[in-house]
Design a protein around this motif. Structure first.
Motif, short mmCIF file in Angstrom:
data_model
loop_
_atom_site.label_atom_id
_atom_site.label_comp_id
_atom_site.label_asym_id
_atom_site.label_seq_id
_atom_site.Cartn_x
_atom_site.Cartn_y
_atom_site.Cartn_z
N VAL A 202 58.39 10.90 39.87
CA VAL A 202 59.04 12.06 39.25
C VAL A 202 58.50 12.25 37.83
CG1 VAL A 202 61.19 13.05 38.36
CG2 VAL A 202 61.17 11.89 40.60
N LEU A 203 57.96 13.43 37.57
CA LEU A 203 57.56 13.82 36.22
C LEU A 203 58.61 14.79 35.69
CD1 LEU A 203 53.72 14.50 36.71
CD2 LEU A 203 54.89 12.34 36.16
N ALA A 204 59.26 14.43 34.59
CA ALA A 204 60.29 15.27 34.00
C ALA A 204 59.64 16.19 32.96
CB ALA A 204 61.37 14.42 33.36
N ARG A 205 59.62 17.49 33.28
CA ARG A 205 59.06 18.44 32.32
C ARG A 205 60.20 19.04 31.49
NH1 ARG A 205 58.71 21.66 37.12
NH2 ARG A 205 59.65 23.74 36.92
N VAL A 206 59.83 19.62 30.37
CA VAL A 206 60.77 20.20 29.41
C VAL A 206 61.83 19.17 29.02
CG1 VAL A 206 61.97 22.35 28.84
CG2 VAL A 206 60.47 22.32 30.82
N PRO A 207 61.45 17.93 28.77
CA PRO A 207 62.45 16.90 28.46
C PRO A 207 63.15 17.12 27.12
CG PRO A 207 60.25 16.06 28.05
CD PRO A 207 60.07 17.40 28.73
N LEU A 208 62.54 17.94 26.26
CA LEU A 208 63.18 18.27 24.97
C LEU A 208 63.83 19.64 25.02
CD1 LEU A 208 60.50 16.89 22.48
CD2 LEU A 208 62.65 15.83 23.19
N ALA A 209 64.00 20.19 26.24
CA ALA A 209 64.66 21.49 26.41
C ALA A 209 63.98 22.55 25.54
CB ALA A 209 66.15 21.41 26.11
N SER A 210 62.66 22.63 25.65
CA SER A 210 61.85 23.59 24.88
C SER A 210 62.06 23.46 23.38
CB SER A 210 62.16 25.02 25.35
OG SER A 210 61.85 25.18 26.71
N GLY A 211 62.29 22.24 22.93
CA GLY A 211 62.48 21.98 21.51
C GLY A 211 63.92 22.03 21.06
N PHE A 212 64.83 22.49 21.92
CA PHE A 212 66.24 22.58 21.53
C PHE A 212 66.86 21.21 21.30
CE2 PHE A 212 67.29 27.06 23.42
CZ PHE A 212 66.21 27.58 22.70
N LEU A 213 66.26 20.16 21.88
CA LEU A 213 66.75 18.80 21.67
C LEU A 213 65.92 18.05 20.63
CD1 LEU A 213 67.56 17.77 25.35
CD2 LEU A 213 69.21 18.02 23.48
N SER A 214 65.13 18.78 19.87
CA SER A 214 64.31 18.14 18.84
C SER A 214 65.09 17.89 17.56
CB SER A 214 63.10 19.01 18.52
OG SER A 214 63.51 20.22 17.88
N GLY A 215 66.22 18.57 17.41
CA GLY A 215 66.99 18.47 16.18
C GLY A 215 66.50 19.40 15.09
N LYS A 216 65.49 20.23 15.40
CA LYS A 216 64.90 21.10 14.38
C LYS A 216 65.54 22.48 14.30
CE LYS A 216 60.32 19.01 14.89
NZ LYS A 216 58.89 19.26 15.26
N TYR A 217 66.25 22.88 15.35
CA TYR A 217 66.73 24.26 15.42
C TYR A 217 68.25 24.33 15.41
CZ TYR A 217 61.90 24.96 16.88
OH TYR A 217 60.53 24.95 16.94
N LYS A 218 68.76 25.37 14.75
CA LYS A 218 70.20 25.62 14.68
C LYS A 218 70.52 26.91 15.43
CE LYS A 218 70.79 22.20 11.75
NZ LYS A 218 71.49 20.96 12.18
N PRO A 219 71.78 27.10 15.85
CA PRO A 219 72.15 28.38 16.46
C PRO A 219 71.73 29.54 15.56
CG PRO A 219 73.93 26.80 16.71
CD PRO A 219 72.91 26.15 15.81
N GLY A 220 71.17 30.57 16.17
CA GLY A 220 70.66 31.70 15.41
C GLY A 220 69.17 31.64 15.17
N ALA A 221 68.53 30.52 15.56
CA ALA A 221 67.08 30.38 15.39
C ALA A 221 66.36 31.46 16.18
CB ALA A 221 66.63 29.00 15.85
#
Length: 303
Positions: A202-221
């Motif tokens: 199994v290869l898990a793609r989008v493991p960072l949820a397109s960057g949403f789990l990177s900690g870099k983005y806030k609501p409204g980004a």
């Protein structure tokens, strides 16, 4: 780096790979050969040996950057690419699963990647009707016999597509690629049990949820129009970013990088062989690779 055996194949792959959709000019910027060389060169230094790409990340554009970057070191890498689409422009593709067309796509991928074989050739997010195309898997089997493909896989479009997953062994596929991350756990319900029953990698793609789990983005980004994330509904994006903030507050240990934690979270699942996060630069390659420090030994697929 941690290494795992990809299902029932003979492939020993790094638990963290390099996803390369970003090389196809749909993530807000373009790449030149120098940048691709630097990203893949650093990945190799860190022990990463898995590259995932596709025919339609650009018109074989991503593949054409990977080929020169690994020239002379091909045997050090496990190359995974895909088939099933023609690229017409940013975010514009048409399905192409006719068996003879797929053979032409394979030849184009081999040429772009500057190699004479693909380690893992994956059906790319097609509907079930295309998956069942007459003669498709027979033609692919003959390419395996010819040595142009080492192993077949299925990159399922919906992470609930248990139909294609359940038929993997029947069609000769040995690995499933699926969207899986802390914000989207749907594969745990039916897809992963089917993979385990068939001994599929199994290869898990989008493991960072397109960057949403990177900690870099806030609501409204917001994202530029040439970034695939700009196509997501604002309400949906904000909902996911609020959920990510709550996860960071309640689940990520203090002092631990959220992106590394999110990758390690995926890798702890007993069905998941590897994660294939994208990386925009060398620093992101280094951050992704660091996730293995958060993963304990004892996984069923440890090599």
């Amino acid at each position: 780096m941690l290494y795992r055996k990809l299902g029932s194949t003979d492939l020993k792959i790094s638990a963290v790979g390099v996803g390369t959709w970003q090389f196809g000019d749909e993530w807000g910027r373009s790449y030149d050969q120098r940048e691709a060389d630097a990203i893949l060169g650093r990945a190799a230094e860190l022990g990463i040996n898995l590259i995932d790409t596709a025919e339609c990340y650009g018109d074989h554009l991503s593949e054409s950057l990977i080929g020169p970057a690994i020239r002379g070191r091909r045997s050090d890498w496990v190359l995974a690419t895909k088939f099933g689409h023609h690229f017409h422009g940013p975010f514009e593709r048409t399905d192409a699963f006719d068996p003879q067309d797929v053979v032409r796509q394979l030849e184009a991928s081999l040429k772009a990647l500057q190699t004479d074989y693909i380690d893992l050739y994956q059906f790319h997010s097609g509907p079930d009707a295309e998956f069942d195309t007459d003669g498709l898997w027979d033609v692919l089997g003959r390419q395996v016999e010819a040595g142009k493909i080492r192993h077949l896989g299925i990159s399922i479009g919906s992470n609930r597509n248990v139909y294609q997953t359940s038929k993997a062994t029947e069609v000769g596929a040995q690995a499933i690629q699926v969207v899986y991350n802390r914000l989207d756990r749907a594969p745990e319900e039916e897809v992963f049990p089917s993979c385990k029953a068939q001994s599929l990698g199994v290869l898990a793609r989008v493991p960072l949820a397109s960057g949403f789990l990177s900690g870099k983005y806030k609501p409204g980004a917001t994202f530029p129009s040439d970034d695939v994330r700009s196509r997501r509904e604002r309400e949906d994006a904000d909902r996911l970013l609020r959920e990510a903030e709550e996860i960071k507050r309640t689940e990520v240990p203090e002092g631990v990088d959220m992106a590394s934690w999110a990758l390690a979270w995926c890798l702890r699942h007993p069905a998941v062989t590897a994660v294939i996060p994208g990386c925009k630069d060398v620093a992101q390659v280094e951050a992704n690779a660091a996730a293995v420090a958060l993963v304990a030994a004892g996984h069923p697929q440890d090599a």
